[in-house]
Design a protein around this motif. Structure first.
Motif: not given
Length: 336
Positions: A213-241
């Motif tokens: 939920e926090a990632h979604r909020e920041v994604f909508k409002h950040s003036v800089l791109p946000i790159i997932a690391d710990e949130s993207c571990i295995i293949e199934e995580d890509v779609a979640k991001c």
């Protein structure tokens, strides 16, 4: 095919500090696979955040030694699918094995790995160089020790903006920020505004991995791109991001190697996500494997071997952020 396991304790040039820990040595496992007069090499390092140690990886690989050694001439994709059920709870060990197998397979085919994949290398991105958390004086000293076009700065302190303001006085290099889950929502949104003014290109994993939920909020409002690391571990995580991050940082040790890493990058591209591969302070063995994915990446963080006091292998070389390949086939690695 013969499996050989080698344990190393890689000494770092400087104490390396992120928001979670500080280290002076990095334990590492090297996997060598021998077949028909060829050797392939892979690597995975220990990591307390992911509860992975070198003895644990070695034990898990020893349990399936017979299965590994009975393999001959299968494609890396078939080999990975065969081994994955046995190592699904130890992706780091699977990574080291997969890297070694990809290397061996390409050498047997008489090609560099990127050639085997039909990648062209004309537009490869430059790698950043990481500056860990330290006193501002030490961080400046590290930048002066190795002038570089792109720095990845580890943050997650109470003085993050002040640190970047001070570092900016000493270089015109591009900055990338990795907060290693150390910030909150408002902090990330507000920091992004200030950091953009200071020449920061993107923010990597500013908040805790599972706070979608926090990632979604920041994604909508950040003036800089946000790159997932710990949130993207295995293949199934890509779609979640998707719609929670602007891009994903694929770590080969976390996803189980080059074989799934390639698939994650392809999936990210289909979703319009920016692509990045990062390292875990590996030697040139692991770094050389990453190099063959460069044609598919927007960003790369493959400076692990540059952080070592002494390397254990030759392979790709890096100068001023530019990566050059070895003349050897496969990943181009030779153990010293």
């Amino acid at each position: 095919m013969k499996l050989i396991l080698k344990e190393y304790n890689l000494k770092l040039k400087h104490t390396f500090t992120i928001s979670r820990e500080s280290i002076d040595f990095q334990p590492s496992l090297i996997v060598e696979l021998q077949s028909d007069g060829f050797s392939g090499f892979g690597e995975a390092t220990s990591n307390p955040y992911y509860k992975t140690t070198v003895p644990m990886m070695m034990e898990d690989l020893e349990k399936i030694r017979t299965i590994i050694e009975s393999t001959e001439n299968e494609t890396p994709e078939v080999f990975w699918s065969k081994i994955h059920p046995y190592l699904k709870d130890d992706m780091f060990a699977l990574c080291a094995l997969d890297l070694a197998y990809n290397d061996l397979y390409a050498r047997k085919k008489g090609k560099k790995l990127y050639e085997l994949w039909n990648y062209t290398t004309e537009r490869n991105p430059m790698t950043d160089y990481t500056i860990g958390i330290a006193s501002i004086e030490k961080m400046v000293s590290k930048m002066q020790e190795l002038p570089w076009p792109i720095y990845k700065i580890k943050l997650g302190t109470k003085e993050d903006i002040a640190i970047i303001k001070e570092l900016r006085k000493h270089t015109n290099a591009v900055f990338r920020i990795d907060a290693n889950c150390g910030w909150g929502v408002e902090e990330t949104i507000n920091n992004a505004i200030e950091l953009k003014k200071l020449g920061v290109e993107f923010l990597e994993q500013p908040m805790k991995a599972d706070n979608w939920e926090a990632h979604r909020e920041v994604f909508k409002h950040s003036v800089l791109p946000i790159i997932a690391d710990e949130s993207c571990i295995i293949e199934e995580d890509v779609a979640k991001c998707f719609n929670h991050f602007h891009g994903v940082n694929v770590k080969l040790v976390k996803c189980g190697g080059l074989t799934p890493g390639k698939r994650m990058i392809e999936e990210a591209k289909k979703l319009g996500l920016r692509t990045m591969v990062g390292c875990m302070t590996e030697s040139t063995v692991g770094i050389s494997a990453i190099a063959h994915l460069l044609p598919q990446l927007d960003y790369v963080d493959m400076d692990g071997a540059l952080l070592l006091a002494e390397d254990i292998a030759t392979g790709v070389t890096i100068k001023d952020g530019v990566v050059s390949y070895s003349n050897l086939n496969g990943t181009g690695v030779t153990l010293l």
